[in-house]
Scaffold this active site. Structure first.
Site, PDB file in Angstrom:
ATOM      1  N   GLU A 252      17.997  26.177 -46.719  1.00 56.56           N
ATOM      2  CA  GLU A 252      18.862  25.843 -47.846  1.00 56.56           C
ATOM      3  C   GLU A 252      18.001  25.542 -49.071  1.00 56.56           C
ATOM      4  O   GLU A 252      16.960  24.918 -48.952  1.00 56.56           O
ATOM      5  CB  GLU A 252      19.721  24.619 -47.470  1.00 56.56           C
ATOM      6  CG  GLU A 252      20.733  24.236 -48.502  1.00 56.56           C
ATOM      7  CD  GLU A 252      21.513  25.440 -49.016  1.00 56.56           C
ATOM      8  OE1 GLU A 252      22.166  26.115 -48.212  1.00 56.56           O
ATOM      9  OE2 GLU A 252      21.463  25.706 -50.234  1.00 56.56           O
TER      10      GLU A 252
ATOM     11  N   GLU B  21      19.645  18.411 -55.177  1.00 59.26           N
ATOM     12  CA  GLU B  21      20.539  17.264 -55.315  1.00 59.26           C
ATOM     13  C   GLU B  21      20.958  17.176 -56.777  1.00 59.26           C
ATOM     14  O   GLU B  21      20.185  17.481 -57.675  1.00 59.26           O
ATOM     15  CB  GLU B  21      19.828  15.974 -54.908  1.00 59.26           C
ATOM     16  CG  GLU B  21      19.606  15.886 -53.421  1.00 59.26           C
ATOM     17  CD  GLU B  21      18.927  14.588 -53.001  1.00 59.26           C
ATOM     18  OE1 GLU B  21      18.970  13.610 -53.762  1.00 59.26           O
ATOM     19  OE2 GLU B  21      18.344  14.574 -51.906  1.00 59.26           O
TER      20      GLU B  21
ATOM     21  N   LYS C 275      11.005  28.698 -46.889  1.00 59.92           N
ATOM     22  CA  LYS C 275      11.432  27.378 -47.376  1.00 59.92           C
ATOM     23  C   LYS C 275      10.226  26.511 -47.776  1.00 59.92           C
ATOM     24  O   LYS C 275      10.162  25.991 -48.891  1.00 59.92           O
ATOM     25  CB  LYS C 275      12.265  26.680 -46.290  1.00 59.92           C
ATOM     26  CG  LYS C 275      12.634  25.256 -46.599  1.00 59.92           C
ATOM     27  CD  LYS C 275      13.622  25.160 -47.749  1.00 59.92           C
ATOM     28  CE  LYS C 275      13.794  23.708 -48.156  1.00 59.92           C
ATOM     29  NZ  LYS C 275      14.838  23.520 -49.117  1.00 59.92           N
TER      30      LYS C 275
ATOM     31  N   PHE D 140      11.021  24.256 -64.145  1.00 58.44           N
ATOM     32  CA  PHE D 140      10.014  23.458 -63.431  1.00 58.44           C
ATOM     33  C   PHE D 140       8.685  23.392 -64.175  1.00 58.44           C
ATOM     34  O   PHE D 140       7.632  23.283 -63.580  1.00 58.44           O
ATOM     35  CB  PHE D 140       9.855  23.929 -61.978  1.00 58.44           C
ATOM     36  CG  PHE D 140      10.973  23.406 -61.123  1.00 58.44           C
ATOM     37  CD1 PHE D 140      12.261  23.878 -61.300  1.00 58.44           C
ATOM     38  CD2 PHE D 140      10.755  22.402 -60.202  1.00 58.44           C
ATOM     39  CE1 PHE D 140      13.307  23.367 -60.570  1.00 58.44           C
ATOM     40  CE2 PHE D 140      11.809  21.875 -59.461  1.00 58.44           C
ATOM     41  CZ  PHE D 140      13.084  22.372 -59.652  1.00 58.44           C
ATOM     42  N   LEU D 141       8.772  23.468 -65.506  1.00 60.08           N
ATOM     43  CA  LEU D 141       7.586  23.274 -66.336  1.00 60.08           C
ATOM     44  C   LEU D 141       7.804  22.080 -67.264  1.00 60.08           C
ATOM     45  O   LEU D 141       7.338  22.084 -68.397  1.00 60.08           O
ATOM     46  CB  LEU D 141       7.274  24.537 -67.146  1.00 60.08           C
ATOM     47  CG  LEU D 141       6.654  25.717 -66.384  1.00 60.08           C
ATOM     48  CD1 LEU D 141       6.377  26.881 -67.330  1.00 60.08           C
ATOM     49  CD2 LEU D 141       5.353  25.322 -65.671  1.00 60.08           C
TER      50      LEU D 141
ATOM     51  N   CYS E   3      12.363  15.593 -50.773  1.00 58.78           N
ATOM     52  CA  CYS E   3      11.918  16.929 -50.335  1.00 58.78           C
ATOM     53  C   CYS E   3      10.473  17.254 -50.695  1.00 58.78           C
ATOM     54  O   CYS E   3       9.647  17.441 -49.805  1.00 58.78           O
ATOM     55  CB  CYS E   3      12.848  17.985 -50.910  1.00 58.78           C
ATOM     56  SG  CYS E   3      14.553  17.730 -50.405  1.00 58.78           S
TER      57      CYS E   3
ATOM     58  N   LYS F 109      15.608  11.583 -59.984  1.00 55.08           N
ATOM     59  CA  LYS F 109      15.859  12.549 -61.064  1.00 55.08           C
ATOM     60  C   LYS F 109      17.298  12.332 -61.527  1.00 55.08           C
ATOM     61  O   LYS F 109      18.024  11.509 -60.956  1.00 55.08           O
ATOM     62  CB  LYS F 109      15.645  13.976 -60.582  1.00 55.08           C
ATOM     63  CG  LYS F 109      16.606  14.368 -59.476  1.00 55.08           C
ATOM     64  CD  LYS F 109      16.548  15.847 -59.205  1.00 55.08           C
ATOM     65  CE  LYS F 109      17.689  16.241 -58.310  1.00 55.08           C
ATOM     66  NZ  LYS F 109      17.744  17.647 -58.050  1.00 55.08           N
TER      67      LYS F 109
HETATM   68  C1  UGA Z   1      14.185  20.471 -54.229  1.00 55.21           C
HETATM   69  C2  UGA Z   1      14.244  21.993 -54.532  1.00 55.21           C
HETATM   70  O1  UGA Z   1      14.340  22.189 -55.952  1.00 55.21           O
HETATM   71  C3  UGA Z   1      15.462  22.640 -53.844  1.00 55.21           C
HETATM   72  O2  UGA Z   1      15.443  24.058 -54.061  1.00 55.21           O
HETATM   73  C4  UGA Z   1      15.390  22.359 -52.345  1.00 55.21           C
HETATM   74  O3  UGA Z   1      16.514  22.901 -51.655  1.00 55.21           O
HETATM   75  C5  UGA Z   1      15.344  20.852 -52.124  1.00 55.21           C
HETATM   76  O4  UGA Z   1      14.179  20.289 -52.804  1.00 55.21           O
HETATM   77  C6  UGA Z   1      15.242  20.602 -50.633  1.00 55.21           C
HETATM   78  O5  UGA Z   1      14.249  21.018 -50.020  1.00 55.21           O
HETATM   79  O6  UGA Z   1      16.200  20.089 -50.038  1.00 55.21           O
HETATM   80  P1  UGA Z   1      15.467  18.293 -55.127  1.00 55.21           P
HETATM   81  O7  UGA Z   1      14.487  17.509 -54.315  1.00 55.21           O
HETATM   82  O8  UGA Z   1      16.917  17.980 -55.036  1.00 55.21           O
HETATM   83  O9  UGA Z   1      15.350  19.875 -54.788  1.00 55.21           O
HETATM   84  O10 UGA Z   1      15.046  18.100 -56.655  1.00 55.21           O
HETATM   85  P2  UGA Z   1      14.381  18.962 -57.823  1.00 55.21           P
HETATM   86  O11 UGA Z   1      15.400  19.237 -58.855  1.00 55.21           O
HETATM   87  O12 UGA Z   1      13.630  20.110 -57.290  1.00 55.21           O
HETATM   88  O13 UGA Z   1      13.345  17.882 -58.420  1.00 55.21           O
HETATM   89  C7  UGA Z   1      12.296  17.331 -57.618  1.00 55.21           C
HETATM   90  C8  UGA Z   1      11.428  16.406 -58.448  1.00 55.21           C
HETATM   91  O14 UGA Z   1      10.661  17.142 -59.388  1.00 55.21           O
HETATM   92  C9  UGA Z   1      12.201  15.359 -59.262  1.00 55.21           C
HETATM   93  O15 UGA Z   1      11.528  14.120 -59.180  1.00 55.21           O
HETATM   94  C10 UGA Z   1      12.172  15.910 -60.666  1.00 55.21           C
HETATM   95  O16 UGA Z   1      12.303  14.932 -61.656  1.00 55.21           O
HETATM   96  C11 UGA Z   1      10.788  16.553 -60.685  1.00 55.21           C
HETATM   97  N1  UGA Z   1      10.641  17.626 -61.696  1.00 55.21           N
HETATM   98  C12 UGA Z   1      11.401  18.755 -61.623  1.00 55.21           C
HETATM   99  C13 UGA Z   1       9.696  17.488 -62.693  1.00 55.21           C
HETATM  100  O17 UGA Z   1       8.977  16.472 -62.766  1.00 55.21           O
HETATM  101  N2  UGA Z   1       9.553  18.496 -63.604  1.00 55.21           N
HETATM  102  C14 UGA Z   1      10.293  19.635 -63.556  1.00 55.21           C
HETATM  103  O18 UGA Z   1      10.109  20.535 -64.414  1.00 55.21           O
HETATM  104  C15 UGA Z   1      11.248  19.767 -62.538  1.00 55.21           C
END
Ligand code: UGA
Length: 432
Positions: free
Chosen positions: A151, A155, A204, A249-250, A260, A320
């Protein structure tokens, strides 16, 4: 189709609900009776935008129900999804005991052909173990297929991500379950990729590690920006316009967190090690992530000198935006480190205050974001909730004993903040 989902965490509950919304008949199983009762009574164990409405709608339509009986779930469906936690062990490797336990339960409940689908994030080769376990514990020689179907939902955007996936990955060891799996996902009209089970499992871990790498990459660039006076957002925009790179993601930050990325990175490093391959690149991703928090704290120290005895306002506690999840939240780590140094904290989060209180009882919890700065020496932004952009900055400037803001999420324009009279420290924008 009749589908069963075992586990009603973020992934299981969203999966079951979105399958029901697409017209399938779904049984969600969880061994936590209290959670099952809460869901049956219309309650929600998590905050996820759009989910409560869909649970209510599909329960009322008779397409979604909840039970604590695996037996009932396995008997009632041809396709059984495993969506249970795969938590980290102290050495970073994955605890697969829930997967093993559920595999045994499915095996002993099976009386006819089943497709057993793993949706939890697991190390490569777990599917083989699941198949071995089911063979060992099934009561008769009933046939089954194991499928890996990772998946990718985030979140906070889980419903949207589930309904409009970039791709659906189906890992199989025989062609038999493919048609049924395609039928399960047919309503979503997404590209489907059929692979072997090991490749699906690797997709994954490789995807999550790559996304974490992307964040650490831009965070490393943010350090060079601060040394040189460049602006990391401009750099990210310029890089992101290259379709091969992409802008997502930048966003430089005080580091990634959540249930995760940190866990999956450690697990993937361990998995590689166990196969005799040291994945130094991912070790560096972890190092950069930890250093980002240290550098943010250094900014606070460089400005405030001594933190002990000072009152700091913190906006954001969730890991987040759009979630109440505080697991491995950089905001919580930041608060814990400031508290350890003797700071007093006034904190606010739109959704995560209840969950934060359980791990962080010391701060004063404030119910309005515009009241946080009251009597504080400085304000810190730790989570990228969009509503923080609408903070009453005029009021914050008046409330703070000195107009200082540390922004770990680059929410405001640096020049505008200076014009408003703030000493504004963010990530990778101008000389630190
Ligand atoms: C992440 C993946 O994005 C999903 O595709 C995956 O399904 C999920 O893990 C999982 O394995 O279940 P998630 O943990 O919900 O999703 O959150 P993200 O939106 O990916 O963010 C992760 C962290 O990275 C957060 O702390 C966010 O603030 C940080 N982040 C994200 C940054 O610091 N910079 C960015 O540009 C993007």
């Amino acid at each position: 189709m009749n589908l069963t989902i075992i586990g009603t965490g973020y992934v299981g509950l969203v999966t079951g609900t979105c399958f029901a919304e697409a017209g399938h008949h779904v049984i969600c199983v969880d061994n936590d009776e209290a959670k099952v009762n809460l869901l049956k009574a219309g309650g929600m164990p998590i905050y996820e935008p759009g989910l409560p409405e869909l649970v209510e709608k599909n329960t009322a339509a008779g397409r979604l129900r909840f039970t604590s009986s695996t037996q009932e779930g396995v008997e009632g469906s041809d396709v059984v999804f495993i969506a249970v936690p795969t938590p980290p062990q102290p050495d970073g490797s994955v605890d697969l005991s829930f997967i093993e336990g559920v595999s045994r339960e499915i095996a002993s409940a099976m009386t006819a052909y089943k497709i057993v689908v793993d949706k939890s994030t697991v190390p490569v080769q777990t599917g083989e173990k699941v198949a071995e376990t089911i063979k060992r514990y099934r009561k008769t020689k009933v046939e089954f297929d194991v499928v890996s179907n990772p998946e990718f939902l985030r979140e906070g955007f889980a419903v949207e991500d589930f309904m409009k996936p970039d791709r659906v990955v189906i890992g199989v060891s025989s062609p038999r379950p493919v048609a049924a799996m395609k039928e399960v996902y047919a309503p979503y009209q997404a590209p489907v990729i059929v692979t072997d089970i090991n490749s699906a499992e690797l997709i994954k871990h490789a995807s999550n590690s790559f996304l974490a790498l992307k964040i650490s990459y831009i965070n490393a660039i943010s350090v060079i920006c601060e040394k040189s006076g460049a602006n990391v957002q401009e750099v990210a925009n310029g890089m992101g316009m290259d379709a091969r790179i992409g802008r997502e993601f930048l966003d430089a930050s005080l580091g990634f967190g959540g249930s995760c990325f940190p866990k999956d990175l450690s697990a993937f490093i361990r998995i590689s090690e166990s196969m005799g391959c040291r994945f130094g690149l991912l070790e560096e991703v972890q190092r950069i992530n930890a250093a980002q928090m240290d550098r943010f704290l250094k900014k606070i120290h460089d400005t405030l000198w001594v933190v002990k005895g000072k009152t700091l306002g913190v906006l954001g506690l969730a890991f987040k935006q759009n979630t109440d999840d505080v697991r491995m939240s950089p905001a919580i780590e930041l608060c814990q480190r400031l508290l350890k140094e003797g700071a007093r904290l006034r904190v606010y989060d739109p959704q995560a205050m209840e969950k934060a209180r359980a791990v962080l009882p010391e701060p004063q919890y404030v119910s309005d974001m515009n009241d946080v700065a009251e009597g504080c020496d400085a304000l810190i932004i730790a989570t990228e909730w969009p509503q923080f952009k609408r903070l009453d900055l005029e009021r914050a400037r008046k409330c703070l004993s000195h107009p200082i803001i540390f922004d770990g999420r680059n929410m405001f324009d640096t020049e505008e903040m200076e014009r408003l009279g703030f000493l504004y420290k963010s990530i990778g924008r101008g000389k630190a």
